[in-house]
Design an enzyme around this catalytic site. Structure first.
Site, PDB file in Angstrom:
ATOM      1  N   ALA A 257      38.504  30.343  34.484  1.00 14.54           N
ATOM      2  CA  ALA A 257      39.066  28.991  34.280  1.00 14.54           C
ATOM      3  C   ALA A 257      37.695  28.401  34.444  1.00 14.54           C
ATOM      4  CB  ALA A 257      39.678  29.144  35.758  1.00 14.54           C
TER       5      ALA A 257
ATOM      6  N   CYS B  33      44.118  35.328  41.541  1.00 13.18           N
ATOM      7  CA  CYS B  33      43.386  34.664  41.945  1.00 13.18           C
ATOM      8  C   CYS B  33      43.973  34.223  43.419  1.00 13.18           C
ATOM      9  CB  CYS B  33      44.350  33.410  41.430  1.00 13.18           C
ATOM     10  SG  CYS B  33      43.395  31.842  41.703  1.00 13.18           S
TER      11      CYS B  33
ATOM     12  N   ARG C 137      31.990  37.743  34.402  1.00 15.98           N
ATOM     13  CA  ARG C 137      30.662  37.316  35.033  1.00 15.98           C
ATOM     14  C   ARG C 137      29.175  37.244  33.983  1.00 15.98           C
ATOM     15  NH1 ARG C 137      30.984  38.096  40.901  1.00 15.98           N
ATOM     16  NH2 ARG C 137      31.483  39.559  40.392  1.00 15.98           N
TER      17      ARG C 137
HETATM   18  C1  LIG Z   1      34.486  31.177  37.577  1.00 19.27           C
HETATM   19  C2  LIG Z   1      35.635  32.348  37.532  1.00 19.27           C
HETATM   20  C3  LIG Z   1      36.644  32.491  37.128  1.00 19.27           C
HETATM   21  C4  LIG Z   1      37.835  33.292  36.936  1.00 19.27           C
HETATM   22  N1  LIG Z   1      39.011  32.349  36.531  1.00 19.27           N
HETATM   23  C5  LIG Z   1      40.008  33.412  36.692  1.00 19.27           C
HETATM   24  C6  LIG Z   1      41.316  33.173  36.380  1.00 19.27           C
HETATM   25  O1  LIG Z   1      41.619  31.737  35.165  1.00 19.27           O
HETATM   26  N2  LIG Z   1      42.103  33.823  35.536  1.00 19.27           N
HETATM   27  C7  LIG Z   1      41.899  35.575  36.476  1.00 19.27           C
HETATM   28  O2  LIG Z   1      42.896  36.755  36.419  1.00 19.27           O
HETATM   29  N3  LIG Z   1      40.597  36.144  37.095  1.00 19.27           N
HETATM   30  C8  LIG Z   1      39.702  34.553  36.913  1.00 19.27           C
HETATM   31  N4  LIG Z   1      38.840  34.713  37.473  1.00 19.27           N
HETATM   32  C9  LIG Z   1      38.202  36.605  37.890  1.00 19.27           C
HETATM   33  C10 LIG Z   1      37.480  37.336  36.516  1.00 19.27           C
HETATM   34  O3  LIG Z   1      38.790  37.214  35.851  1.00 19.27           O
HETATM   35  C11 LIG Z   1      37.121  38.553  37.133  1.00 19.27           C
HETATM   36  O4  LIG Z   1      38.030  40.051  37.670  1.00 19.27           O
HETATM   37  C12 LIG Z   1      35.981  38.826  38.040  1.00 19.27           C
HETATM   38  O5  LIG Z   1      34.736  38.026  38.192  1.00 19.27           O
HETATM   39  C13 LIG Z   1      35.527  39.963  38.632  1.00 19.27           C
HETATM   40  O6  LIG Z   1      34.927  40.450  37.097  1.00 19.27           O
HETATM   41  P1  LIG Z   1      33.486  39.920  36.687  1.00 19.27           P
HETATM   42  O7  LIG Z   1      32.877  40.590  37.477  1.00 19.27           O
HETATM   43  O8  LIG Z   1      33.376  41.026  35.440  1.00 19.27           O
HETATM   44  O9  LIG Z   1      33.621  38.790  36.750  1.00 19.27           O
HETATM   45  C14 LIG Z   1      37.704  33.944  37.694  1.00 19.27           C
HETATM   46  C15 LIG Z   1      36.320  34.360  37.873  1.00 19.27           C
HETATM   47  C16 LIG Z   1      35.108  33.381  37.496  1.00 19.27           C
HETATM   48  C17 LIG Z   1      33.699  34.038  38.312  1.00 19.27           C
END
Ligand SMILES: Cc1cc2nc3c(=O)[nH]c(=O)nc-3n(C[C@H](O)[C@H](O)[C@H](O)COP(=O)(O)O)c2cc1C
Length: 274
Positions: A23, A106, A230
């Protein structure tokens, strides 16, 4: 080769490297940028409120905007009312999205009251929601979940089994709990447990910052695809770097000139005003 291809029913995800829904980040402009840089086989929208979608409010219409070059593209919805979510899913299918994903992760309070990771504590309701959405659409249907509400309530395996029983086509796992937020580490062993428990594809997510991390995730869990959040926001080249790394053992970092050009491109894209 690692993460070469995944099929989620008829949708070909090649390579099996997926942009996580974020998001405020994964809007149409960012998604086009990621596609242009290469190496990303599937992108996801920001999460979209099922209730907002039915009301067709302006913000929701903006979230639903995408261009052909973004395909294959999934739309992620959240909510807790089975009928409303089924209707929202129907509309998403009507808008031409390639797949639909339900948010079970979420952690935000205003979302957990009406969906998101709150559904991990109410599996009978989740069962109903999954069946209603499944019956409402014929495009592939996936879920993306956290591991549970807290360390005492880890439910990743039962939720993945439930999803499989309900006809869900793939499951993405971010193995942190709701209470954990983004602290500590993603517990990849939970992805491994889910992979051992279901036959549908399992998408591993959490703390993949480099191509070597993606390889380690694959080696530890055997997951069918990797999802990156991220790291892609600060290094949108990561998908291409992973492809190069898995194919030839090396990859290169972006240069300052490339980063500058990327920012120019980013601001050059037009986005919907409403
Ligand atoms: C700013 C931000 C917004 C996110 N928005 C969503 C979202 O809308 N839907 C969702 O399923 N996960 C959301 N996430 C979680 C990510 O999809 C992901 O599961 C999480 O960041 C872990 O993965 P990573 O370590 O590669 O960042 C969000 C994460 C961040 C940092």
């Amino acid at each position: 080769m690692i993460f070469e291809e995944l099929r989620i029913r008829h949708v070909r995800v090649s390579p099996a490297q997926i942009l996580a829904p974020m998001a405020g980040i994964t809007d149409t402009v960012f998604r086009r940028l990621i596609k242009r840089l290469g190496g990303c086989g599937l992108i996801m929208s920001e999460f979209i409120s099922g209730e907002g979608l039915l009301r067709q409010n302006i913000r929701t219409r903006r979230y639903l905007y995408y261009t052909e070059e973004e395909r294959p593209i999934g739309a992620q919805i959240f909510g807790a009312d089975p009928e409303h979510l089924a209707e929202a899913a129907r509309r998403i299918e009507g808008l031409g999205f390639d797949l639909i994903d339900l948010n079970l992760g979420c952690p935000a309070k205003k979302v957990t009251k009406c969906g998101g990771s709150g559904l991990l504590r109410d599996l009978p309701l989740l069962d109903k929601i999954l069946r209603r959405i499944r019956a409402a659409v014929s495009i592939p249907f996936t879920v993306k979940m956290r591991s549970g509400w807290s360390d005492e309530e880890i439910v990743a395996v039962p939720v993945a089994r439930l999803a499989e029983d309900c006809g869900v086509d793939a499951v993405a796992v971010h193995p942190r709990t709701r209470l954990q937020g983004f602290s500590g580490k993603a517990r990849w062993e939970i992805i491994q447990e889910v992979k051992a428990a279901v036959r549908i594809p399992v998408i591993g997510n959490g703390d993949v910052l480099t191509p070597a991390d993606a390889r380690a995730l694959y080696q530890q869990t055997g997951c069918d695809a990797v999802m990156i959040g991220r790291a892609a926001a600060s290094n949108p080249w990561i998908f291409q770097q992973m492809e190069d790394f898995f194919g030839g053992g090396t990859y290169r970092e972006s240069t300052e000139t490339e980063r500058y050009a990327l920012i120019r491109t980013y601001y050059g894209y037009d986005a919907p005003q409403k």
